[in-house]
Design an enzyme around this catalytic site. Structure first.
Site, short mmCIF file in Angstrom:
data_model
loop_
_atom_site.label_atom_id
_atom_site.label_comp_id
_atom_site.label_asym_id
_atom_site.label_seq_id
_atom_site.Cartn_x
_atom_site.Cartn_y
_atom_site.Cartn_z
N TYR A 1 42.67 53.77 55.03
CA TYR A 1 43.23 52.84 54.03
C TYR A 1 43.36 53.60 52.70
O TYR A 1 42.96 53.11 51.64
CB TYR A 1 42.34 51.61 53.85
N CYS B 1 38.00 32.42 24.07
CA CYS B 1 39.35 32.27 24.63
C CYS B 1 39.75 30.82 24.55
O CYS B 1 39.08 29.95 25.11
CB CYS B 1 39.37 32.76 26.07
N CYS C 1 44.03 36.75 26.02
CA CYS C 1 43.10 36.93 27.14
C CYS C 1 42.01 37.93 26.77
O CYS C 1 42.29 39.01 26.25
CB CYS C 1 43.86 37.40 28.37
N CYS D 1 39.53 33.74 34.92
CA CYS D 1 38.12 34.14 35.01
C CYS D 1 37.25 32.88 34.98
O CYS D 1 37.68 31.82 34.55
CB CYS D 1 37.73 35.11 33.90
N CYS E 1 35.81 45.02 48.21
CA CYS E 1 35.97 44.04 47.13
C CYS E 1 35.60 42.64 47.59
O CYS E 1 35.78 41.67 46.85
CB CYS E 1 37.41 44.05 46.60
N ASP F 1 38.22 51.86 52.44
CA ASP F 1 38.36 50.92 51.33
C ASP F 1 39.42 49.91 51.74
O ASP F 1 40.56 49.94 51.27
CB ASP F 1 38.77 51.66 50.05
N GLN G 1 43.18 50.70 40.75
CA GLN G 1 42.11 49.86 40.23
C GLN G 1 42.44 49.36 38.83
O GLN G 1 42.84 50.15 37.96
CB GLN G 1 40.79 50.64 40.22
N CYS H 1 42.71 27.98 32.12
CA CYS H 1 43.24 29.14 32.82
C CYS H 1 42.38 29.47 34.04
O CYS H 1 41.16 29.31 33.99
CB CYS H 1 43.31 30.34 31.88
N GLU I 1 47.18 56.33 56.08
CA GLU I 1 47.62 55.08 55.44
C GLU I 1 48.92 54.64 56.12
O GLU I 1 49.82 55.47 56.33
CB GLU I 1 47.85 55.30 53.95
#
Length: 455
Positions: free
Chosen positions: A314, A71, A158, A80, A410, A383, A285, A77, A335
């Site tokens: 959630y 990249c 990317c 990542c 996460c 979640d 996702q 950037c 939710e």
């Protein structure tokens, strides 16, 4: 140790953000871009009381796990952090870092057999990208923000997002420039186009484009008709083109004010056998293949027998509850975001499911209502967002006292905190990690807990 001093030092580990960790006078120095085992010349750029930060001046001895990123914008950037690390080694770093974070909470669990599920091909997996659009020297620019700045860098090649998105953004740049639209100025809150969002269906190949515009007047601009014609003429599988109006001086990208100017206001995609509608504001996702892995890991470790009543907290657009619906007798989802619940109800219809019910409202209030109706839950699946469960969320789980809890997270730090808070009522039965975001520092966690009185 002082700022601007130069040292030659060995890298002893990699940190939570994949940065190299060196020890100088027994003080940890965090240096981005280094790999454990390397020897490097570094420059100290910031010194705190108990740690410091440095930058690489020269790598003297390279790690066998160092690879050359393909990249051109990687050094600038902020998308990542791990493209310079061999993927197998990177999985090992993520697993160890996550385990160490959990161990700090002194959770009673044997971590020796914890698995991390990686990807066979860890490139071009992101099905969604958001690009800032800015104005520089009178010229429109589209790119990604450089690390810790709002300066744009070219990111049209990317390595972690769907290759189609790279091609799409080049075409969008051409048509916006030809139409004479201006980019956004953050300081003055002026300009036409603030952001561009692109979503791609991994299995369906459907494409959604969202232009975030700076005023409601731009929705009526006649240039959009020609732009739509050009885009549809150059890009196949365009399913949805929308304008999202955001005139506030804010870092928030999307508002609830969306106008569809071509096709539908959603696309669809699959996780396993189940089909889902994905709207402009929908959480879905970003790695479709690993989402399926994640949900299968959850399902396998819950050890379902088909007779359970499951509560999905959630619940968002219903992806977890719907995915597990064939393995249990009944799913209730709660939710607080009404728009997400409406989408979840659509997803129930699309998949012709009869044993799933989604409810919009406060979790505590809605669960109290369900309990008053005689509903008793065998499993609760949560979640939550990155901040994890708040105190009320933990108290709610303890009050429900379901025999099993499945916790998808996460953020391993907030997961560790919440597991610790629950350990007076529950034992941790399994923990696994799924590499949902290859070449970033993030990792998805799946924990299953069993109530102490039953399991």
């Amino acid at each position: 140790m002082k700022k601007n001093e130069i040292y030659i030092t060995e890298v002893v580990d990699n940190g939570m953000d994949l940065e190299g960790i060196c020890k100088i006078d027994n003080i940890p120095v965090f240096v981005p871009g280094l790999v454990s085992g390397e020897v490097a010349k570094i420059k100290i750029v910031k010194v705190n009381k108990s740690y410091a930060f440095g930058k690489v001046e020269e790598i003297i001895e390279k790690s066998p796990y160092r690879v050359s990123p393909q990249c051109k914008s990687y050094s600038k950037c902020g998308g990542c952090e791990g493209l310079h690390i061999d993927y197998t080694k990177l999985l090992d770093i993520k697993r160890n870092n996550a385990i160490n974070t959990l161990k700090k909470q002194n959770i009673a669990f044997d971590f020796s057999n914890v698995s991390i599920y990686g990807m066979g091909n860890p490139y071009n997996y992101r099905n969604k990208a958001q690009y800032p659009v800015r104005e520089k020297n009178g010229k429109l620019e589209i790119g990604m923000f450089s690390k810790r700045t709002h300066n744009l860098v070219d990111a049209n090649a990317c390595q972690i997002q769907d290759a189609k998105i790279n091609d799409i953004v080049e075409i969008i740049y051409e048509v916006l420039t030809d139409a004479g639209f201006s980019g956004y100025n953050e300081e003055t809150n002026t300009g036409d186009i603030r952001n561009i969002l692109v979503r791609c269906g991994f299995y369906t190949n459907e494409i959604m484009l969202v232009f975030v515009v700076n005023s409601i007047e731009l929705v009526k601009d006649k240039r959009w008709k020609k732009i739509v014609e050009k885009i549809c003429g150059k890009i196949s599988d365009i399913t949805s083109i929308c304008l999202n109006v955001n005139s506030e001086k804010t870092n928030v990208i999307l508002t609830d004010n969306t106008v569809c100017i071509y096709g539908k206001d959603y696309i669809t995609d699959y996780i396993g056998e189940f089909k889902f509608k994905i709207g402009v504001n929908s959480f879905f996702q970003v790695n479709t293949l690993q989402a399926e892995t994640l949900y299968n890991v959850l399902k396998d470790n819950l050890k379902l027998n088909g007779n359970e009543k499951l509560l999905d907290l959630y619940s968002g657009v219903g992806s977890i509850g719907i995915f597990l619906s064939k393995c249990v007798s009944q799913v209730y989802g709660v939710e607080i975001v009404k728009q997400a619940v409406e989408m979840a109800k659509d997803n129930i219809k699309i998949n012709n499911i009869s044993n799933v019910k989604y409810i919009a409202g406060d979790a505590t209030e809605e669960i109290t209502k369900l309990k008053s109706e005689g509903v008793k839950f065998d499993i609760v699946v949560v979640d939550p967002p990155r901040k994890g469960l708040d105190g009320a969320g933990v108290d709610t789980l303890k009050e429900i006292k379901a025999p099993k809890i499945g916790y998808v997270s996460c953020n391993v730090s907030t997961l560790a905190r919440d597991l610790k808070l629950l350990t007076d009522t529950y034992d941790v039965k399994s923990i696994n990690f799924v590499d949902m975001f290859p070449f970033t520092s993030h990792v998805e966690c799946v924990a299953v807990m069993g109530i102490k009185e039953i399991l």
